[in-house]
Design a protein around this motif. Structure first.
Motif, PDB file in Angstrom:
ATOM      1  N   LEU A 157      45.888  92.706  51.030  1.00  0.00           N
ATOM      2  CA  LEU A 157      46.767  92.687  49.869  1.00  0.00           C
ATOM      3  C   LEU A 157      48.223  92.651  50.319  1.00  0.00           C
ATOM      4  CD1 LEU A 157      45.007  95.376  47.649  1.00  0.00           C
ATOM      5  CD2 LEU A 157      44.788  92.883  47.496  1.00  0.00           C
ATOM      6  N   LEU A 158      49.008  91.827  49.643  1.00  0.00           N
ATOM      7  CA  LEU A 158      50.447  91.757  49.860  1.00  0.00           C
ATOM      8  C   LEU A 158      51.089  92.393  48.636  1.00  0.00           C
ATOM      9  CD1 LEU A 158      50.567  88.015  50.991  1.00  0.00           C
ATOM     10  CD2 LEU A 158      50.125  90.047  52.400  1.00  0.00           C
ATOM     11  N   ALA A 159      51.322  93.685  48.713  1.00  0.00           N
ATOM     12  CA  ALA A 159      51.777  94.461  47.553  1.00  0.00           C
ATOM     13  C   ALA A 159      53.289  94.613  47.602  1.00  0.00           C
ATOM     14  CB  ALA A 159      51.103  95.827  47.552  1.00  0.00           C
ATOM     15  N   TYR A 160      53.955  94.257  46.502  1.00  0.00           N
ATOM     16  CA  TYR A 160      55.416  94.313  46.519  1.00  0.00           C
ATOM     17  C   TYR A 160      55.989  94.812  45.204  1.00  0.00           C
ATOM     18  CZ  TYR A 160      55.356  89.697  44.127  1.00  0.00           C
ATOM     19  OH  TYR A 160      55.153  88.654  43.252  1.00  0.00           O
ATOM     20  N   ALA A 161      57.152  95.450  45.333  1.00  0.00           N
ATOM     21  CA  ALA A 161      57.930  95.896  44.175  1.00  0.00           C
ATOM     22  C   ALA A 161      59.108  94.942  44.028  1.00  0.00           C
ATOM     23  CB  ALA A 161      58.423  97.324  44.380  1.00  0.00           C
ATOM     24  N   ILE A 186      55.614  85.894  55.464  1.00  0.00           N
ATOM     25  CA  ILE A 186      55.229  86.437  54.160  1.00  0.00           C
ATOM     26  C   ILE A 186      56.435  86.958  53.382  1.00  0.00           C
ATOM     27  CG2 ILE A 186      53.956  88.310  53.030  1.00  0.00           C
ATOM     28  CD1 ILE A 186      51.739  87.823  55.160  1.00  0.00           C
ATOM     29  N   PRO A 187      57.320  87.768  53.967  1.00  0.00           N
ATOM     30  CA  PRO A 187      58.494  88.198  53.203  1.00  0.00           C
ATOM     31  C   PRO A 187      59.376  87.040  52.760  1.00  0.00           C
ATOM     32  CG  PRO A 187      58.171  89.603  55.119  1.00  0.00           C
ATOM     33  CD  PRO A 187      57.249  88.446  55.289  1.00  0.00           C
ATOM     34  N   GLU A 188      59.487  86.007  53.587  1.00  0.00           N
ATOM     35  CA  GLU A 188      60.280  84.847  53.198  1.00  0.00           C
ATOM     36  C   GLU A 188      59.663  84.160  51.985  1.00  0.00           C
ATOM     37  OE1 GLU A 188      60.397  82.527  56.751  1.00  0.00           O
ATOM     38  OE2 GLU A 188      61.958  83.756  57.695  1.00  0.00           O
ATOM     39  N   CYS A 189      58.349  84.038  51.965  1.00  0.00           N
ATOM     40  CA  CYS A 189      57.659  83.401  50.837  1.00  0.00           C
ATOM     41  C   CYS A 189      57.848  84.197  49.547  1.00  0.00           C
ATOM     42  CB  CYS A 189      56.167  83.267  51.144  1.00  0.00           C
ATOM     43  SG  CYS A 189      55.765  82.108  52.477  1.00  0.00           S
ATOM     44  N   ILE A 190      57.663  85.517  49.617  1.00  0.00           N
ATOM     45  CA  ILE A 190      57.811  86.347  48.423  1.00  0.00           C
ATOM     46  C   ILE A 190      59.267  86.331  47.954  1.00  0.00           C
ATOM     47  CG2 ILE A 190      57.589  88.678  47.484  1.00  0.00           C
ATOM     48  CD1 ILE A 190      54.921  87.254  47.979  1.00  0.00           C
ATOM     49  N   GLY A 191      60.207  86.325  48.897  1.00  0.00           N
ATOM     50  CA  GLY A 191      61.618  86.234  48.526  1.00  0.00           C
ATOM     51  C   GLY A 191      61.936  84.942  47.804  1.00  0.00           C
ATOM     52  N   ARG A 192      61.394  83.829  48.278  1.00  0.00           N
ATOM     53  CA  ARG A 192      61.630  82.540  47.607  1.00  0.00           C
ATOM     54  C   ARG A 192      60.992  82.529  46.222  1.00  0.00           C
ATOM     55  NH1 ARG A 192      60.788  80.393  52.880  1.00  0.00           N
ATOM     56  NH2 ARG A 192      58.599  79.964  52.385  1.00  0.00           N
ATOM     57  N   ALA A 193      59.820  83.142  46.088  1.00  0.00           N
ATOM     58  CA  ALA A 193      59.168  83.204  44.772  1.00  0.00           C
ATOM     59  C   ALA A 193      60.057  83.944  43.779  1.00  0.00           C
ATOM     60  CB  ALA A 193      57.808  83.888  44.898  1.00  0.00           C
ATOM     61  N   HIS A 194      60.649  85.065  44.214  1.00  0.00           N
ATOM     62  CA  HIS A 194      61.574  85.801  43.349  1.00  0.00           C
ATOM     63  C   HIS A 194      62.762  84.923  42.962  1.00  0.00           C
ATOM     64  CE1 HIS A 194      64.858  88.365  42.107  1.00  0.00           C
ATOM     65  NE2 HIS A 194      65.515  88.025  43.197  1.00  0.00           N
ATOM     66  N   ALA A 207      53.334  82.637  39.131  1.00  0.00           N
ATOM     67  CA  ALA A 207      52.923  81.316  39.606  1.00  0.00           C
ATOM     68  C   ALA A 207      53.523  80.991  40.968  1.00  0.00           C
ATOM     69  CB  ALA A 207      53.332  80.255  38.585  1.00  0.00           C
ATOM     70  N   SER A 208      54.791  81.273  41.142  1.00  0.00           N
ATOM     71  CA  SER A 208      55.467  80.852  42.364  1.00  0.00           C
ATOM     72  C   SER A 208      55.055  81.661  43.591  1.00  0.00           C
ATOM     73  CB  SER A 208      56.986  80.905  42.183  1.00  0.00           C
ATOM     74  OG  SER A 208      57.428  82.209  41.875  1.00  0.00           O
ATOM     75  N   GLN A 209      54.570  82.887  43.420  1.00  0.00           N
ATOM     76  CA  GLN A 209      54.149  83.669  44.589  1.00  0.00           C
ATOM     77  C   GLN A 209      53.010  82.962  45.317  1.00  0.00           C
ATOM     78  OE1 GLN A 209      52.796  87.541  43.308  1.00  0.00           O
ATOM     79  NE2 GLN A 209      51.250  86.725  41.919  1.00  0.00           N
ATOM     80  N   TYR A 210      52.064  82.414  44.568  1.00  0.00           N
ATOM     81  CA  TYR A 210      50.967  81.681  45.190  1.00  0.00           C
ATOM     82  C   TYR A 210      51.459  80.381  45.822  1.00  0.00           C
ATOM     83  CZ  TYR A 210      48.070  84.801  42.344  1.00  0.00           C
ATOM     84  OH  TYR A 210      47.491  85.906  41.766  1.00  0.00           O
ATOM     85  N   GLU A 211      52.326  79.670  45.110  1.00  0.00           N
ATOM     86  CA  GLU A 211      52.812  78.386  45.603  1.00  0.00           C
ATOM     87  C   GLU A 211      53.630  78.552  46.875  1.00  0.00           C
ATOM     88  OE1 GLU A 211      54.922  76.675  42.363  1.00  0.00           O
ATOM     89  OE2 GLU A 211      53.133  76.388  41.124  1.00  0.00           O
ATOM     90  N   GLU A 212      54.470  79.570  46.926  1.00  0.00           N
ATOM     91  CA  GLU A 212      55.296  79.776  48.110  1.00  0.00           C
ATOM     92  C   GLU A 212      54.464  80.197  49.311  1.00  0.00           C
ATOM     93  OE1 GLU A 212      58.308  78.992  48.696  1.00  0.00           O
ATOM     94  OE2 GLU A 212      58.863  78.390  46.673  1.00  0.00           O
TER      95      GLU A 212
END
Length: 204
Positions: free
Chosen positions: A159-163, A26-34, A58-63
């Protein structure tokens, strides 16, 4: 931020053996979305951050869809034209709650109505304190966003909540379950715990 190899009793109770791989993926996916959103903003070259914000959304869902697709038993559901992943009977739903490093306990939704709010109210945990619904459960069910009809009523929600901000990257990422009272935008967390961020994802 915690040890990726360790999973709490909460995450193990929710995801079983998948808790550990999820805590890494999950952190890898959110990092790639950023990173995708940041690169998109730079490509557009606008003075505002519209391209970054829309790209990240858009990319958070795709990743997450791409990164979690090979996990056993995972399924994909389309909600409001976005692919959302269901793992171990839990919808994994990303929310960027802040643009600066503040605790997840301050997280609020932008709107108290709509798909996101309805998803939390329908599939989140039972309220800590019962609400007076005057026996209108059937009516409330009809008021939920139509896309939620694609989800089994018994499916849970994590929930995957991130700042995150364009210049700072992902500063904080937690997962957990929270309730949302009717007419309110403030999340009341039942459980939440940090996910470790790979150092490479912290950089802008």
């Amino acid at each position: 931020m915690g040890d990726l190899s360790a999973s709490s009793s909460w995450s193990r109770s929710v995801f079983g053996e998948l808790a550990v791989p999820l805590a890494k993926l999950i952190p890898e996916c959110i990092g790639r979305a950023h990173e995708r959103a940041r690169d998109g903003h730079r490509g557009v070259g606008t003075q505002t951050l519209e391209a970054y914000g829309h790209g990240l959304h858009a990319s958070q869902y795709e990743e997450l869809a791409a990164g979690l697709a090979d996990l056993p038993g995972v399924t994909a559901v389309r909600l409001q034209a976005r692919t959302v992943m269901v793992v171990a009977g839990q919808v994994l739903y990303p929310i960027r709650y802040a643009k600066r490093d503040v605790p997840v306990t301050v997280a609020r939704l932008r709107r108290a109505v709509g798909l996101r709010a309805d998803l939390i109210r329908r599939h989140g945990p039972e309220p800590m304190q019962g609400e007076l619904d005057l026996g209108l459960e059937g009516l409330q069910e009809q008021e939920f966003h139509k896309d939620l009809g694609q989800l089994d009523p018994d499916v849970g929600l994590v929930l995957l909540a991130y700042a995150c901000a364009m210049g700072s990257g992902v500063m904080r990422l937690e997962w957990g379950d929270a309730e949302l009272r009717r007419g309110d935008r403030h999340l009341l967390w039942h459980h939440h715990e940090p996910l470790a961020l790979p150092d490479a994802r912290r950089s802008a």
